[in-house]
Design an enzyme around this catalytic site. Structure first.
Site, PDB file in Angstrom:
ATOM      1  CB  CYS A 101      28.603  34.446 -26.881  1.00 21.84           C
ATOM      2  SG  CYS A 101      27.701  33.244 -25.881  1.00 21.84           S
ATOM      3  CB  CYS A 199      20.803  36.352 -26.718  1.00 21.92           C
ATOM      4  SG  CYS A 199      22.318  36.497 -25.743  1.00 21.92           S
TER       5      CYS A 199
END
Length: 374
Positions: A101, A199
């Site tokens: 990410c 997440c």
């Protein structure tokens, strides 16, 4: 400077943005929408990128008196992070989605768009430091608070990306200091719990989540000698170092517990063995990148002393590293550890340090145990 503040909806990014404003920068806040179907509320400290987080980010920007926008990066996040995570597990590797990410979303897609819009830097709430050497080259260093240091997950940043990165929380002494500052500034996220786990798997059940994405096929569990000692419902659900949930039908001769040593997806086989075989002393890494200009030894093809770290909050281990071409002529990183490291798995990231400075990183391709070297 014109600064784009990445607002996650947490306390760290809010205080980082506040410090950027206080420093006199022209700051604009942006929240990244990474899911097309965000949950309305997080579960305690699990997960992030929810509607609640977006609202908290907006409230923080309103309090700071800065513009607020939401940018939809959900499609790229799915392709670059979520799909990559699934593909890596399907191939028998253990990926780190936070590294991907940072590499492909927060400091590639986001920074690329920010620079195109005329911003000078992207500001985040990461605990890390960007310094410059005497020649003006940018370097990535650990934050003052080693307990919260996040330089490991930023090890994928390049020199160009570091030149446009701003980490205002580099000098804080503790997370408690950040929360106290948020409260003094009247930010509503001052007592908001930190998010943890992956997440996009908000309930923390990685194995159950993967079972819905990867076809699980029953297969054999073998020991280090090749003898069959049990069966499994899907090799992709296991990770190197795992002890629980093996359900072995044949106990070890010495009566001691066994651990997952290796996953062989092509054979649909899980290899287990004694804990001693988890003690890794040699790591081979691919997909190398340098956090700033590489040190001189890299260019000369010489080995160099360093500290090697393979988990975000893992203990660094003294080592020597060397970059050399593999059989295909592609650079590979060999890291020889002075002290054995337990449970290192292909797909993880090894980050190298000298002192507080991050030298660079590589994706682990192979890891060899003490008994298997020679």
């Amino acid at each position: 400077m014109k600064v784009l503040a990445a607002m996650s909806g947490g306390v760290d990014s809010a205080v980082a943005a506040a410090r950027a404003v206080e420093a006199g920068h022209e700051v604009v806040g942006v929240h990244l929408a990474l899911s097309r179907m965000p949950g309305t509320l997080r579960t305690g400290s699990r997960g992030c990128c929810t509607i609640e987080d977006s609202t908290d980010a907006w409230k923080a920007c309103e309090k700071l008196g800065i513009p607020y926008y939401v940018w939809d990066f959900s499609e790229r996040f799915k392709e670059e992070v979520v799909d990559d995570f699934i593909a890596e597990y399907a191939a028998g590797r253990t990926p780190n989605p936070c590294m991907r990410c940072n590499e492909r979303i927060k400091f590639a897609a986001l920074l690329e768009k920010a620079l195109a819009l005329g911003f000078d830097a992207v500001c985040t709430g990461h605990y890390a430091r960007v310094d410059q050497d005497e020649a003006g080259n940018y370097e990535l260093h650990r934050a003052n608070d080693w307990a919260k240091d996040q330089s490991y997950v930023l090890g994928v940043l390049t020199h160009e990306q570091l030149a446009h990165s701003m980490f205002p929380l580099a000098d804080v002494a503790s997370k408690a200091e950040v929360r106290a500052e948020a409260e003094r500034r009247g930010l509503s996220v001052a007592k908001k719990p930190d998010s943890h786990d992956i997440c996009f798997i908000s309930d923390g059940d990685t194995r159950g989540w993967l079972a819905e994405k990867i076809e699980m096929t029953p297969g054999q569990v073998i020991d280090e000698t090749g003898a069959t000692v049990g069966s499994h419902e899907g090799a992709n659900a296991f990770t190197v170092g795992q002890r629980r949930g093996l359900k072995l039908g044949t106990p070890a001769a010495d009566g001691k517990p066994r651990f997952v040593l290796e996953i062989r997806p092509k054979e649909n086989t899980v290899v287990v063995g004694p804990e001693a075989l988890l003690a890794i002393q040699e790591i081979r890494g691919i997909k190398i990148s340098w956090a700033g200009e590489p040190i001189a030894e890299v260019g000369r093809g010489e080995d160099f002393p360093c500290m090697a770290q393979v988990r975000a909050h893992g203990d660094p281990v003294p080592a020597r590293a060397r970059v050399e071409p593999d059989q295909d002529g592609i650079p590979a990183l060999t890291v020889t550890l002075d002290e054995p490291m337990r449970g290192v798995a292909p797909g993880q990231t090894v980050v190298l340090y000298q002192g507080t400075r991050v030298l660079g990183q590589a994706t682990i391709d192979t890891a060899r145990a003490l008994e298997r070297i020679g």
